[in-house]
Design a protein around this motif. Structure first.
Motif, mmCIF file in Angstrom:
data_model
loop_
_atom_site.group_PDB
_atom_site.id
_atom_site.type_symbol
_atom_site.label_atom_id
_atom_site.label_comp_id
_atom_site.label_asym_id
_atom_site.label_seq_id
_atom_site.Cartn_x
_atom_site.Cartn_y
_atom_site.Cartn_z
ATOM 1 N N ALA A 1 0.824 -1.210 0.000
ATOM 2 C CA ALA A 1 0.000 0.000 0.000
ATOM 3 C C ALA A 1 0.855 1.256 0.000
ATOM 4 C CB ALA A 1 -0.937 -0.005 1.201
ATOM 5 N N LEU A 2 1.971 1.221 0.722
ATOM 6 C CA LEU A 2 2.863 2.372 0.765
ATOM 7 C C LEU A 2 3.482 2.629 -0.601
ATOM 8 C CD1 LEU A 2 4.502 4.556 2.213
ATOM 9 C CD2 LEU A 2 6.152 2.782 2.853
ATOM 10 N N TYR A 3 4.070 1.597 -1.202
ATOM 11 C CA TYR A 3 4.727 1.780 -2.497
ATOM 12 C C TYR A 3 3.717 2.140 -3.585
ATOM 13 C CZ TYR A 3 9.557 0.741 -1.390
ATOM 14 O OH TYR A 3 10.849 0.828 -0.920
ATOM 15 N N ALA A 4 2.472 1.721 -3.423
ATOM 16 C CA ALA A 4 1.442 2.060 -4.415
ATOM 17 C C ALA A 4 1.148 3.549 -4.459
ATOM 18 C CB ALA A 4 0.154 1.288 -4.113
ATOM 19 N N THR A 5 1.561 4.300 -3.420
ATOM 20 C CA THR A 5 1.346 5.748 -3.417
ATOM 21 C C THR A 5 2.457 6.507 -4.128
ATOM 22 O OG1 THR A 5 2.538 6.195 -1.330
ATOM 23 C CG2 THR A 5 0.222 5.530 -1.153
ATOM 24 N N PHE A 6 3.551 5.844 -4.471
ATOM 25 C CA PHE A 6 4.694 6.537 -5.074
ATOM 26 C C PHE A 6 4.415 6.862 -6.540
ATOM 27 C CE2 PHE A 6 7.953 4.248 -2.108
ATOM 28 C CZ PHE A 6 7.393 4.887 -1.020
ATOM 29 N N SER A 7 4.817 8.041 -6.956
ATOM 30 C CA SER A 7 4.555 8.452 -8.337
ATOM 31 C C SER A 7 5.239 7.530 -9.336
ATOM 32 C CB SER A 7 4.997 9.902 -8.557
ATOM 33 O OG SER A 7 6.406 10.037 -8.421
ATOM 34 N N MET A 8 6.425 7.006 -8.996
ATOM 35 C CA MET A 8 7.126 6.142 -9.949
ATOM 36 C C MET A 8 6.372 4.826 -10.153
ATOM 37 S SD MET A 8 10.456 5.060 -7.703
ATOM 38 C CE MET A 8 10.325 4.453 -6.015
ATOM 39 N N ILE A 9 5.586 4.395 -9.174
ATOM 40 C CA ILE A 9 4.751 3.204 -9.317
ATOM 41 C C ILE A 9 3.445 3.562 -10.012
ATOM 42 C CG2 ILE A 9 3.567 1.348 -8.087
ATOM 43 C CD1 ILE A 9 6.591 1.186 -7.875
ATOM 44 N N ARG A 10 2.847 4.683 -9.653
ATOM 45 C CA ARG A 10 1.581 5.114 -10.254
ATOM 46 C C ARG A 10 1.714 5.341 -11.757
ATOM 47 N NH1 ARG A 10 -2.435 8.072 -6.627
ATOM 48 N NH2 ARG A 10 -1.900 7.416 -4.528
ATOM 49 N N ARG A 11 2.905 5.694 -12.206
ATOM 50 C CA ARG A 11 3.116 5.975 -13.629
ATOM 51 C C ARG A 11 3.140 4.710 -14.481
ATOM 52 N NH1 ARG A 11 7.519 9.713 -15.832
ATOM 53 N NH2 ARG A 11 6.046 9.682 -17.529
ATOM 54 N N LEU A 12 3.356 3.553 -13.878
ATOM 55 C CA LEU A 12 3.415 2.312 -14.642
ATOM 56 C C LEU A 12 2.034 1.935 -15.158
ATOM 57 C CD1 LEU A 12 5.667 0.242 -12.197
ATOM 58 C CD2 LEU A 12 6.395 1.455 -14.259
ATOM 59 N N ASP A 13 1.996 1.211 -16.271
ATOM 60 C CA ASP A 13 0.702 0.727 -16.720
ATOM 61 C C ASP A 13 0.207 -0.351 -15.756
ATOM 62 O OD1 ASP A 13 1.688 -1.853 -17.453
ATOM 63 O OD2 ASP A 13 2.180 -1.156 -19.460
ATOM 64 N N GLU A 14 -1.047 -0.733 -15.878
ATOM 65 C CA GLU A 14 -1.679 -1.599 -14.881
ATOM 66 C C GLU A 14 -0.947 -2.928 -14.701
ATOM 67 O OE1 GLU A 14 -6.090 -3.471 -13.811
ATOM 68 O OE2 GLU A 14 -5.812 -2.153 -15.549
ATOM 69 N N THR A 15 -0.517 -3.526 -15.797
ATOM 70 C CA THR A 15 0.167 -4.819 -15.718
ATOM 71 C C THR A 15 1.506 -4.694 -15.011
ATOM 72 O OG1 THR A 15 -0.892 -5.578 -17.756
ATOM 73 C CG2 THR A 15 1.094 -6.745 -17.060
ATOM 74 N N ALA A 16 2.294 -3.694 -15.396
ATOM 75 C CA ALA A 16 3.607 -3.492 -14.784
ATOM 76 C C ALA A 16 3.476 -3.092 -13.320
ATOM 77 C CB ALA A 16 4.381 -2.433 -15.561
#
Length: 278
Positions: free
Chosen positions: A225-240
């Motif tokens: 949940a924490l890493y899901a808030t990071f912009s570098m993770i949010r920028r990935l497409d859904e699969t990645a």
């Protein structure tokens, strides 16, 4: 290389920070930890935070710092939030506090009365702002002898944190936010001399730097949940994004036995507007 969501402007322009966090306000609010109480005690002890003071905040997000500042009985808190979704959610997130004024704007052109605030703050947000322009704008909003405080919760730090180091291969090829740089993801807030120089070059005086450490025990789901808030993770497409977050969960389960002890650092920079500057 991980697939990314197309963005109109490159991340270096920081425009992505004006909308990407508002894509999941609930997830951001649940995933991000609160700031340590010692930080607010430090501000009080320095005379920067007190009852009935007038405060502005740059990039309040979902209100982690905002709610705590309102609890200090400030007379005004002008929350300057450029993300329209976050700005729209902020008043509800802060319990419709009477002292809160939400402005959907950047700090550089926020429609606020100049030379009228005792304290300005930025909590894990000011790396998204052009330093020269942002600090100049903050200086104009502050009263003479008013304080400027900026701090960060450092939640991903491969240099000092074993867990962050272990997940580093999962993040290979992602577009780093302006808070991180280099192969080891050096954090912006730990570049102390550069940050202090920014403050002094903007005309601030009595600059201070303090670091508060907070130890927490986190589960695999909490880490995801924490890493899901990071912009570098949010920028990935859904699969990645799903692959990366599942990999982060797996690191906690397989290498740390389902729970990982983290030490979050909270670097705080505090400075004062000169008494003789209007």
């Amino acid at each position: 290389m991980a697939a990314k969501v197309p963005v109109q402007n490159d991340i270096a322009t920081n425009t992505i920070g004006k909308h990407i966090f508002g894509l999941d306000t609930k997830g951001y609010q649940l995933g991000r930890p609160e700031y340590p109480e010692g930080l607010y005690a430090y501000l009080r002890n320095r005379g920067a935070l007190f009852s009935n003071c007038r405060v502005f905040e740059v990039g309040p997000g979902t209100g982690q710092a905002t709610r705590r500042l309102l609890a200090e009985n400030v007379v005004t808190l002008a929350a300057i939030e450029p993300d329209p979704a976050l700005a729209g959610n902020l008043r509800h997130a802060c319990g419709d506090a009477l002292a809160l004024k939400v402005i959907n704007s950047g700090i550089e052109n926020a429609p606020l009365e100049q030379v009228s605030f005792d304290l300005g703050v930025a909590a894990t947000s000011f790396h998204w702002v052009d330093q020269a322009k942002g600090l100049a704008a903050a200086m104009q909003l502050l009263k003479p002898n008013g304080y400027w405080a900026m701090w960060w919760n450092i939640l991903h730090d491969p240099v000092h944190d074993l867990f962050s180091f272990e997940v580093l291969p999962l993040l290979k090829g992602v577009d780093l936010p302006p808070s991180l740089s280099g192969e080891m993801h050096e954090h912006y807030a730990l570049q102390v001399n550069a940050r202090l120089d920014d403050l002094r070059n903007a005309g601030f005086e009595a600059t201070e730097y303090e670091v508060i450490s907070t130890e927490v025990l986190m589960t695999a789901k909490q880490m995801r949940a924490l890493y899901a808030t990071f912009s570098m993770i949010r920028r990935l497409d859904e699969t990645a994004r799903e692959k990366t977050l599942s990999g982060i969960e797996a690191v906690v389960e397989k290498k740390f036995g389902g729970h990982v002890k983290r030490v979050f650092l909270t670097p705080l920079y505090l400075a004062r507007k000169p008494r003789n500057v209007s």
